[in-house]
Design an enzyme around this catalytic site. Structure first.
Site, short mmCIF file in Angstrom:
data_model
loop_
_atom_site.label_atom_id
_atom_site.label_comp_id
_atom_site.label_asym_id
_atom_site.label_seq_id
_atom_site.Cartn_x
_atom_site.Cartn_y
_atom_site.Cartn_z
N ASN A 300 0.91 -1.14 0.20
CA ASN A 300 0.02 -0.09 0.08
C ASN A 300 0.69 1.23 -0.02
O ASN A 300 2.15 1.02 -0.01
CB ASN A 300 -1.00 0.04 1.25
CG ASN A 300 -0.21 -0.02 2.61
OD1 ASN A 300 0.60 0.74 2.94
ND2 ASN A 300 -0.46 -1.15 3.26
N LYS A 433 -14.09 0.85 15.58
CA LYS A 433 -12.72 0.10 15.62
C LYS A 433 -11.83 0.16 16.69
O LYS A 433 -11.33 -0.91 17.05
CB LYS A 433 -11.87 0.83 14.23
CG LYS A 433 -11.13 -0.15 13.59
CD LYS A 433 -10.32 0.57 12.42
CE LYS A 433 -11.04 0.39 11.19
NZ LYS A 433 -10.28 1.06 9.98
N1 CTP Z 1 -3.72 -2.94 12.27
C1 CTP Z 1 -2.93 -4.00 12.69
N2 CTP Z 1 -2.93 -5.09 12.19
C2 CTP Z 1 -3.59 -5.31 11.06
C3 CTP Z 1 -4.61 -4.38 10.62
C4 CTP Z 1 -4.57 -3.15 11.07
O1 CTP Z 1 -2.35 -3.70 13.60
N3 CTP Z 1 -3.70 -6.61 10.38
C5 CTP Z 1 -3.81 -1.72 13.06
C6 CTP Z 1 -3.30 -0.40 12.22
O2 CTP Z 1 -2.07 -0.23 12.45
C7 CTP Z 1 -4.34 0.70 12.82
C8 CTP Z 1 -5.57 0.03 12.85
O3 CTP Z 1 -5.22 -1.51 13.16
O4 CTP Z 1 -3.68 1.19 13.98
C9 CTP Z 1 -6.51 0.23 12.09
O5 CTP Z 1 -6.03 -0.05 10.87
P1 CTP Z 1 -6.97 0.00 9.59
O6 CTP Z 1 -6.25 -0.22 8.26
O7 CTP Z 1 -7.64 1.47 9.58
O8 CTP Z 1 -8.07 -0.99 9.92
P2 CTP Z 1 -8.47 -2.39 9.64
O9 CTP Z 1 -8.22 -3.01 10.82
O10 CTP Z 1 -7.38 -3.03 8.48
O11 CTP Z 1 -9.73 -2.45 9.13
P3 CTP Z 1 -10.69 -2.02 7.85
O12 CTP Z 1 -9.76 -2.46 6.70
O13 CTP Z 1 -11.98 -3.08 7.81
O14 CTP Z 1 -10.92 -0.65 7.87
#
Ligand code: CTP
Length: 495
Positions: A300, A433
């Site tokens: 990403n 979240k």
């Molecule tokens: N995060 C994490 N491990 C993952 C995914 C996310 O530690 N596998 C953490 C990110 O570092 C951030 C938070 O979770 O602090 C939210 O990440 P985000 O990308 O906004 O959310 P997702 O969990 O990926 O949910 P979605 O994609 O459904 O919004």
């Protein structure tokens, strides 16, 4: 250890004899055995450092030097005056390196040693380094005639005690003035900073903690202690901070003094260097990269700018920061332990290792972790088919959630902070979240807007969502946001 090289660097066998106060047969013995007794190593380290060599402390390997910098280049006539008090702990030999680092930053040093410090390093080695007399005696008539303790105390822009032993802290806290060093502390109205260094058990003792807190409340600026291998060979909290870090903090303290009254009435305040000393922090940053085959991957746009800025802000306030970062081009900040990783699985493993068996105070998950990985990544490059209608299907498996893992871990850090990247319903989604992942605070960013893409940009605007509160943070530089978050963290731990 190359003993012959060491002896040459010290100026020959006779110089070594004089330094260690031993006869020629002792030196012959060292030569036959090919190594030195442990007790003399700090003395030799100090002597070599004073001569300008860069030396690895544990095995006395000479890494570089002597430095081409002439002593006259190091000694300035106009920089701030730092009275460097060395108290008697095994970390005393690192005070010489601190003096060098301070000089490199333009400070003038007046050295003062306690009686027990002289068990570890000689006043001569400090005097050779600073180019000025090193003071060690409260009752020396010549010293009192040349420069009495009151004068030393008044000459200081900053009084810095490196290392500060448990005993010295106790004497300073009680106001005992039975030697030159403690008398200067009572007589000075300059800012005082101390860099404690001691065995972890001594550091953990309630008496030491009381002395530390009481001195800090009185406005003494505490630098450390850090966590790691202490000079006495044990692992834990009590290690003296790195000399370069102590020098950085000292110079910032001096810079913060009012210019018209260089050494008067400066009280410690929050948001300043050293406020998070002793706090252990883990931060995730950057993207993770999940392989598809030998040459392709899922990734990403995360640049790591925000996570790295937070690491810099917290390390700047003295926290012990472990930065677990995916592949980024950002330069890692100084004074952090960088753990580079590629995949989400590696990031989780690095985080789990970092918090295992140790108290971690704060976890901040700023990484854009890839939610998915290819279930079976190919070990070779996947070749394309000659048939253009062929479909390529990738089976993806969900990656572990690092933030949720840290929030529910048995070693859960006291404060866990996540970042939520949302394209819609920012507040509702981020709030949900926060709850789902079990973290304490969520910093929510709207992503994908044309005016502020967040990923790769140097600015960010956010909502800070806690259990009871929501703050709206306007658009600002990511470095500013990092400092703002650091302010909130500092306030949380000051409660
Ligand atoms: N995060 C994490 N491990 C993952 C995914 C996310 O530690 N596998 C953490 C990110 O570092 C951030 C938070 O979770 O602090 C939210 O990440 P985000 O990308 O906004 O959310 P997702 O969990 O990926 O949910 P979605 O994609 O459904 O919004």
């Amino acid at each position: 250890m190359n003993l012959s090289a060491l002896i040459t660097a010290l100026g020959g066998r006779r110089a070594l004899q004089q330094l260690l106060d031993v006869g020629p047969s002792a030196v012959s013995n060292y030569m036959t055995r090919g190594h030195l007794p442990n007790r003399v190593k700090p003395i030799i380290y100090a002597a070599l450092t004073a001569k300008g060599y860069q030396v690895r402390p544990h095995d006395l390997e000479i890494l570089a030097g002597p430095t081409k910098l002439l002593m006259s280049d190091m000694i300035t006539n106009s920089g701030p005056r730092i009275v460097l008090i060395i108290s008697g702990g095994i970390a005393a030999y690192r005070a010489l390196e601190t003096a060098r680092q301070l000089q490199k930053r333009g400070a003038r040093i007046t050295g003062v040693m306690t009686e027990s410090a002289k068990q570890f390093i000689t006043p001569l080695s400090l005097a050779a380094l600073t180019g000025e007399k090193c003071y060690d005696n409260l009752f020396s008539l010549t010293d009192e005639a040349e420069m009495g303790h009151i004068q030393i105390a008044r000459s200081a822009d900053l009084v810095l005690v490196v290392p500060t032993t448990a005993n010295f802290m106790a004497r300073a806290n009680a106001g005992i003035a039975d030697d030159l060093a403690t008398t200067i502390l009572l007589a000075t109205s300059a800012k005082v900073a101390m860099a404690p260094a001691m065995n972890p058990a001594m550091w953990a003792h309630p008496a030491t903690k009381n002395n530390f807190t009481s001195l800090a409340q009185r406005g003494v600026h505490m630098i450390g202690p850090d966590i790691g291998n202490t000079a006495c060979g044990e692992e834990g909290e009590g290690r003296m901070c790195e000399p370069s870090y102590i020098a950085d903090v000292a110079m910032k303290l001096v810079e913060a003094l009012p210019t018209n009254q260089p050494s008067r009435n400066v009280t410690s305040n929050q948001g300043q260097v050293g406020a998070l000393v002793g706090k252990r922090v883990i931060i995730t940053s950057g993207p993770t990269i999940e392989p598809i085959d030998k040459v392709r991957f899922i990734a990403n746009h995360s640049s790591g700018k925000q996570g790295h800025a937070i690491a810099a802000a917290l390390a700047g306030r003295g926290a012990n920061v472990t930065l677990v970062s995916g592949p980024v081009t950002e330069t890692p900040p100084g004074h952090v332990n960088l753990v580079p990783v590629t995949t989400a699985a590696e990031m989780l493993s690095a985080c789990t290792t970092a918090i295992a068996g140790k108290r971690t105070d704060i976890a901040i998950c700023a990484a854009a972790v890839s939610d998915w990985r290819v279930t079976s990544a190919a070990s070779k490059k996947i070749k394309k088919s000659n048939d253009p209608s062929t479909k390529m299907l990738l089976e993806l498996s969900q990656n572990p959630d690092i933030l949720a893992n840290l929030s529910t871990s048995e070693n859960r850090p006291k404060l866990v902070i996540g970042f939520a990247a949302e394209t819609e319903n920012l507040f509702e989604n981020a709030k949900a979240k926060r709850h789902r992942k079990g973290c304490d605070w969520m910093i929510a960013n709207q992503v994908g807007g044309d005016d502020d893409p967040v990923f790769g940009s140097t600015t960010n605007k956010a909502l800070m969502i806690t259990e009871r509160n929501v703050e709206t943070w306007p658009k600002m530089q990511k470095t500013e946001l990092a400092e703002k978050l650091a302010d909130r963290i500092e306030a949380e731990f000051a409660k």
